[in-house]
Motif scaffolding. Sequence first.
Motif, short mmCIF file in Angstrom:
data_model
loop_
_atom_site.label_atom_id
_atom_site.label_comp_id
_atom_site.label_asym_id
_atom_site.label_seq_id
_atom_site.Cartn_x
_atom_site.Cartn_y
_atom_site.Cartn_z
N THR A 17 62.30 -7.29 83.48
CA THR A 17 61.62 -6.24 84.24
C THR A 17 60.73 -5.36 83.37
OG1 THR A 17 63.55 -4.78 84.00
CG2 THR A 17 63.44 -6.16 85.98
N ARG A 18 61.02 -5.29 82.08
CA ARG A 18 60.20 -4.50 81.15
C ARG A 18 59.78 -5.38 79.97
NH1 ARG A 18 60.23 -2.04 85.06
NH2 ARG A 18 60.62 0.17 85.42
N ASN A 71 58.46 -7.60 87.44
CA ASN A 71 57.76 -6.85 86.40
C ASN A 71 56.27 -6.64 86.67
OD1 ASN A 71 56.52 -9.33 85.79
ND2 ASN A 71 58.03 -9.80 84.22
N TYR A 127 55.28 -2.94 86.73
CA TYR A 127 55.32 -2.36 85.39
C TYR A 127 54.11 -2.80 84.57
CZ TYR A 127 56.61 -1.85 80.49
OH TYR A 127 56.61 -1.54 79.15
N ARG A 184 51.29 -0.34 83.09
CA ARG A 184 51.17 -0.26 81.62
C ARG A 184 49.77 -0.63 81.16
NH1 ARG A 184 50.82 1.59 77.68
NH2 ARG A 184 51.99 1.40 75.74
#
Length: 660
Positions: free
Chosen positions: A507-508, A551, A554, A558
């Motif tokens: 997920t990150r 993800n 994210y 990002r």
Amino acid sequence: MVGMRVPYGGSYTNNGSNESQPPGAAPEVPAMVEVHKVVPPPPQSTASKLKTRLKETLFPDDPFRGFQGQPARVQWVLAVKYLFPILDWLPAYSLSLFKSDLIAGLTIASLAIPQGISYAKLANLPPLIGLYSSFVPPLVYAVLGSSRDLAVGPVSISSLIMGPCCASRQPHCGADAVPAARLHATLFAGIFQASLGILRLGFIIDFLSKATLVGFMAGAAIIVSLQQLKALLGIVHFTTEMGIVPVMASVFHHTKEWSWQTILMGVCFLVFLLVARHVSIRWPRLFWVSACAPLVSVIISTLVVFLFKAQNHGISIIGQLKCGLNRPSWDKTNIDTTYLGLTMKTGLVTGIISLTEGIAVGRTFASLKEYQIDGNKEMMAIGLMNVVGSCTSCYVTTGAFSRSPVNHNAGCKTAMSNVIMALTVMVTLLFLMPLFVYTPNVVLGAIIIAAVIGLIDIPAVYHIWKMDKMDFLVCVCAFAGVLFISVQEGLAIAVGISVFRVLLQITRPKITVQGNIMGTDIYRNLHQYKDAQRIPGFLILATEAPINFANSNYLNERIKRWIEEESSAQTKQTELRFVILDLSAVPAIDTSGVAFLIDIKKSIEKRGLELVLVNPTGEGHGKNTASERGTQAFQVGIACILTTGEAVASLSALAKMASP
């Protein structure tokens, strides 16, 4: 037309000269640059994709290779040999192989007999059950198993977990009968193990990482050793709980029951066993010293008790044991629903742990002897072995950490060593059981402690600490959970943390900013390589994880934040114009990932920038292409180029041509 490669970090001129330029400056490029665009994979049907994915997921080892093109009769023979590996090696069995297996089988039998009795006591079972479990299961494994070195029998970890199973709810049973709860747990363990192999789901046990196993084994070894204080101190009333707190409380609350005679005998034989183990570790050729030490301890201690009538002076003994082979126990398989949940949980945990131990040991020695074992086939063999064992008065068995190295060092060549060990145990069950009447329980406790102390691997813990602090946390949690809560909960906590770590990585995912290694066309992480330098006007990003629903949000946020940071820090000389997303290490992308690319492309275009993808994988590029042919909402239309160097060169050339 063949283009010319640009020496990044220097300038290219038409007269062939190569002049250096200031570090960090954008490389000058010719007007014509050869660009290798990414070619989408050939189209495949949904059924073909599903077939390929299932094959790689369930049959990564391709167990049926060699079947294609063979006559039907040959295929049937190969299938039978696959199911029964004994048919593969038995026809070519020779006298020289038998001599090696005979020595190995007798050697591990000398270790299996005292350990079988000891581990049965650890599991709160009659001593005979440990010998039963060292007779039938090895015979089954010799027929179905594919490992040449695995020595099968009861093990300490499974015995520890099995011990408290339904202790307060088990049906009444005789002195030499297996409590029904243990049989049910063994049956569930065997069914679970065999199902994993049949359904090709062996990857489930991979969730037990090395850090988890190191911490779990160390905690379990300490708990097992502390449980043996009952025998070493001569305590009669002792707790059945597994936590360190109740165990130590029970030890010091019954100090009046301590027996100095028992303590003296236990310490003497424990020292003897530990010295024998140290000798075998220090000089591997003397492996037989450690292998024979338990049986020697049993013989000497039994003679001492018999000659000096030590049972009349506070030293407890095993007592009368009946001769005879395994008794059928399938009549006890009627499951009582009052303790169904507990036995299923115990069977699940013991099944996973014993399966992990057996396969890990088998693979270790297979790599040493340079042969291969089929993990799923091993699961079926161990599972069916435990199913048969549950019907023949046995409890959970697997390949043992302690006996398998002895089997290997003794020179075993095939699984026949298990057959010889089983036949030796059979002779013991038929004729030698009266000799164990005066065997003291304290020596059995010493044998268990000496066997499990090797599971505490301090160098491995130190190595994990130096390599990965997160893995060290998993190791500590497994150790503390087993030590202070219980074996099952400690294992569950460690697995939960490991799974959480994997989910966190998904997920990150890690995103890095890439820069050019001066003098080359290589682009690497700016924070990892000091020689890597930014290319003015370019933001080059790379990620190393699948792009999916977990993800995509994210990654979107990002990347947009990075673009904002780059735009706010820009000058006229370093004005951001291009965003390159390196997908070389992205193995897969789903529809949410495609939607992410659409959104990030639109966002970048609104800022007057251009997005380029570098080397997307076949699956990612295939979905990108398919989306271009789809509805207006899923038209990605992002340029895909083979390498970051070519992307920088082509975009720089276009920018130079567009500039006045």
